[in-house]
Design a protein around this motif. Structure first.
Motif, short mmCIF file in Angstrom:
data_model
loop_
_atom_site.label_atom_id
_atom_site.label_comp_id
_atom_site.label_asym_id
_atom_site.label_seq_id
_atom_site.Cartn_x
_atom_site.Cartn_y
_atom_site.Cartn_z
N MET A 9 -22.40 -14.95 33.53
CA MET A 9 -21.13 -14.61 32.91
C MET A 9 -21.40 -13.74 31.69
O MET A 9 -22.47 -13.75 31.13
CB MET A 9 -20.39 -15.87 32.52
CG MET A 9 -20.06 -16.77 33.70
SD MET A 9 -19.20 -18.26 33.23
CE MET A 9 -17.56 -17.62 33.04
N THR A 10 -20.39 -13.02 31.29
CA THR A 10 -20.52 -12.07 30.20
C THR A 10 -19.47 -12.36 29.14
O THR A 10 -18.38 -12.81 29.45
CB THR A 10 -20.32 -10.63 30.72
OG1 THR A 10 -21.26 -10.39 31.77
CG2 THR A 10 -20.53 -9.61 29.63
N ARG A 11 -19.83 -12.10 27.90
CA ARG A 11 -18.85 -12.21 26.82
C ARG A 11 -19.05 -11.06 25.84
O ARG A 11 -20.13 -10.49 25.74
CB ARG A 11 -18.92 -13.55 26.11
CG ARG A 11 -20.21 -13.76 25.35
CD ARG A 11 -20.25 -15.11 24.70
NE ARG A 11 -21.53 -15.28 24.04
CZ ARG A 11 -21.89 -16.36 23.40
NH1 ARG A 11 -21.07 -17.37 23.32
NH2 ARG A 11 -23.06 -16.42 22.82
N ILE A 12 -17.97 -10.73 25.12
CA ILE A 12 -17.98 -9.67 24.12
C ILE A 12 -17.90 -10.35 22.75
O ILE A 12 -16.99 -11.17 22.53
CB ILE A 12 -16.77 -8.72 24.28
CG1 ILE A 12 -16.63 -8.24 25.73
CG2 ILE A 12 -16.83 -7.58 23.28
CD1 ILE A 12 -17.75 -7.38 26.22
N VAL A 13 -18.83 -9.98 21.84
CA VAL A 13 -18.92 -10.66 20.55
C VAL A 13 -18.94 -9.64 19.41
O VAL A 13 -19.69 -8.66 19.46
CB VAL A 13 -20.19 -11.55 20.48
CG1 VAL A 13 -20.28 -12.27 19.15
CG2 VAL A 13 -20.23 -12.54 21.64
N HIS A 14 -18.14 -9.90 18.38
CA HIS A 14 -18.12 -9.12 17.14
C HIS A 14 -18.44 -10.08 16.01
O HIS A 14 -17.70 -11.05 15.79
CB HIS A 14 -16.75 -8.49 16.93
CG HIS A 14 -16.59 -7.83 15.60
ND1 HIS A 14 -15.77 -8.32 14.62
CD2 HIS A 14 -17.15 -6.70 15.10
CE1 HIS A 14 -15.81 -7.53 13.57
NE2 HIS A 14 -16.65 -6.54 13.83
N ASP A 15 -19.54 -9.85 15.30
CA ASP A 15 -20.05 -10.81 14.32
C ASP A 15 -20.19 -12.16 15.03
O ASP A 15 -20.87 -12.23 16.02
CB ASP A 15 -19.15 -10.89 13.08
CG ASP A 15 -19.17 -9.59 12.26
OD1 ASP A 15 -20.20 -8.89 12.28
OD2 ASP A 15 -18.15 -9.27 11.63
N ASP A 16 -19.53 -13.21 14.56
CA ASP A 16 -19.59 -14.51 15.23
C ASP A 16 -18.33 -14.78 16.04
O ASP A 16 -18.15 -15.88 16.55
CB ASP A 16 -19.80 -15.63 14.21
CG ASP A 16 -21.19 -15.58 13.61
OD1 ASP A 16 -22.13 -15.13 14.30
OD2 ASP A 16 -21.35 -16.00 12.44
N ARG A 17 -17.45 -13.81 16.15
CA ARG A 17 -16.18 -13.99 16.86
C ARG A 17 -16.31 -13.52 18.30
O ARG A 17 -16.64 -12.36 18.58
CB ARG A 17 -15.08 -13.21 16.14
CG ARG A 17 -13.71 -13.32 16.79
CD ARG A 17 -12.62 -12.70 15.94
NE ARG A 17 -12.80 -11.29 15.74
CZ ARG A 17 -11.88 -10.36 15.99
NH1 ARG A 17 -10.69 -10.72 16.44
NH2 ARG A 17 -12.12 -9.10 15.75
N VAL A 18 -16.01 -14.42 19.23
CA VAL A 18 -16.00 -14.06 20.65
C VAL A 18 -14.67 -13.40 20.95
O VAL A 18 -13.61 -14.00 20.79
CB VAL A 18 -16.22 -15.30 21.54
CG1 VAL A 18 -16.12 -14.92 23.01
CG2 VAL A 18 -17.57 -15.94 21.25
N LEU A 19 -14.73 -12.14 21.36
CA LEU A 19 -13.52 -11.38 21.66
C LEU A 19 -13.04 -11.62 23.09
O LEU A 19 -11.83 -11.56 23.35
CB LEU A 19 -13.78 -9.88 21.47
CG LEU A 19 -14.25 -9.44 20.10
CD1 LEU A 19 -14.59 -7.95 20.11
CD2 LEU A 19 -13.20 -9.74 19.05
N ALA A 20 -13.98 -11.84 24.01
CA ALA A 20 -13.61 -12.01 25.41
C ALA A 20 -14.69 -12.77 26.16
O ALA A 20 -15.88 -12.57 25.92
CB ALA A 20 -13.39 -10.65 26.07
#
Length: 122
Positions: free
Chosen positions: A1-12
């Protein structure tokens, strides 16, 4: 599975990769919705000017253009009429509002993870 992360915030966490020419051309056209937590990722072999259009997309989105993992540009694109362009090797489409607080120069990670959510690599 894949996720999109900005700093420590999971965007998707519901991430689709447009990995064919047809998938890249179709993008989000003709979808009825784009739920929170979703993302569409467009990977490219090399940096170039990448244009997004909203023809056939009935909802607003946030677009993020990345160059080597760094944000080049973000934009809110309006349903049906939105248009955006920037140099990128990866483009990410997110539901409207998901990219709030992301600025040029920020780092975005596209992580692979196991179902127990432990990161395999960044």
């Amino acid at each position: 599975m894949t996720r999109i992360v900005h700093d420590d915030r999971v965007l998707a966490t519901d991430v689709t990769v447009a990995d064919s020419l047809l998938a890249k051309a179709r993008g989000l056209m003709f979808r009825r919705s784009f739920p929170e937590g979703s993302a569409l990722v467009f990977p490219f072999d090399s940096p170039a000017s990448r244009t997004l259009h909203m023809v056939g997309v009935p909802f607003d989105i946030d677009a993020v253009w990345l160059l080597e993992g760094r944000v080049e540009r973000t934009a809110r694109l309006s349903a049906w009429t939105g248009l955006g362009r920037a140099t990128a090797d990866t483009v990410i489409e997110l539901p409207a509002g998901a990219a709030d607080g992301i600025e040029a120069g920020d780092v975005i990670r596209i992580d692979e993870y196991r179902s127990d959510r432990q990161s395999l690599h960044s």
